[in-house]
Design an enzyme around this catalytic site. Structure first.
Site, short mmCIF file in Angstrom:
data_model
loop_
_atom_site.label_atom_id
_atom_site.label_comp_id
_atom_site.label_asym_id
_atom_site.label_seq_id
_atom_site.Cartn_x
_atom_site.Cartn_y
_atom_site.Cartn_z
N ASP A 33 30.24 66.28 44.17
CA ASP A 33 30.35 65.50 45.40
C ASP A 33 29.07 65.64 46.20
O ASP A 33 28.50 66.74 46.29
CB ASP A 33 31.55 66.01 46.21
CG ASP A 33 31.97 65.05 47.30
OD1 ASP A 33 31.17 64.83 48.23
OD2 ASP A 33 33.08 64.53 47.23
N ILE A 34 28.59 64.54 46.78
CA ILE A 34 27.34 64.60 47.55
C ILE A 34 27.52 65.23 48.93
O ILE A 34 26.55 65.63 49.56
CB ILE A 34 26.67 63.21 47.70
CG1 ILE A 34 27.58 62.25 48.44
CG2 ILE A 34 26.25 62.66 46.36
CD1 ILE A 34 26.88 60.98 48.88
N ASN A 93 43.12 61.05 46.88
CA ASN A 93 43.39 60.21 48.04
C ASN A 93 43.71 58.80 47.55
O ASN A 93 43.04 58.29 46.66
CB ASN A 93 42.17 60.17 48.97
CG ASN A 93 41.79 61.55 49.47
OD1 ASN A 93 42.64 62.37 49.78
ND2 ASN A 93 40.51 61.83 49.52
N GLY A 99 43.37 58.33 52.99
CA GLY A 99 42.01 58.84 53.11
C GLY A 99 41.07 58.42 52.00
O GLY A 99 39.97 58.96 51.88
N HIS A 106 39.65 58.62 41.66
CA HIS A 106 38.87 59.83 41.47
C HIS A 106 39.67 61.03 41.92
O HIS A 106 40.44 60.95 42.87
CB HIS A 106 37.51 59.77 42.19
CG HIS A 106 37.58 59.48 43.65
ND1 HIS A 106 37.87 58.23 44.16
CD2 HIS A 106 37.36 60.29 44.72
CE1 HIS A 106 37.83 58.29 45.49
NE2 HIS A 106 37.53 59.53 45.84
#
Length: 119
Positions: A33-34, A93, A99, A106
């Site tokens: 995750d970035i 999510n 969200g 994913h």
């Protein structure tokens, strides 16, 4: 394999947007995750564009099973301590009220020593 030309995750899978890849096979792409919420935070993404968990069908059962069995293996490889002292969290999510920000299914896998940024 279906793809959405406007989907950021489809572009990551195709290599058009760089990512820090963790794992890849014929069906799945896994990347960090970035904006991680935990010391370990990666996402498992099917290569086939599925907008959300709300669109999965019984035909996707094997794919979802692969995701859930891959998650613990990669969590430990990425630095989560093993169960039961360690562990990780799996989050999916779905939809705006759930969200979901990127409309490509994913699975977030988060772990590592607490406290985490969020969650």
């Amino acid at each position: 394999m279906s793809s959405d030309p406007n989907c950021i995750f489809c572009k990551i899978i195709e290599g058009k947007i760089p990512s820090r890849k963790v794992f890849e096979d014929d069906e799945l792409f896994v990347f960090n995750d970035i904006a991680p919420w935990a010391p370990v935070h990666f996402m498992i993404v099917p290569k086939r564009h599925i907008p959300s968990m709300a669109q999965v069908t019984p035909d996707d059962a094997a794919l979802l099973g692969r995701i859930m069995t891959l998650a613990p293996k990669l969590a430990v490889e990425q630095g989560c301590r093993p169960y039961p002292q360690g562990g990780f969290r799996i989050v999916v999510n779905t939809g705006a009220e759930g969200g979901q920000e990127v409309h490509h299914l994913h699975v977030h896998v988060m772990g590592g020593p607490r406290p985490w940024l969020r969650g």
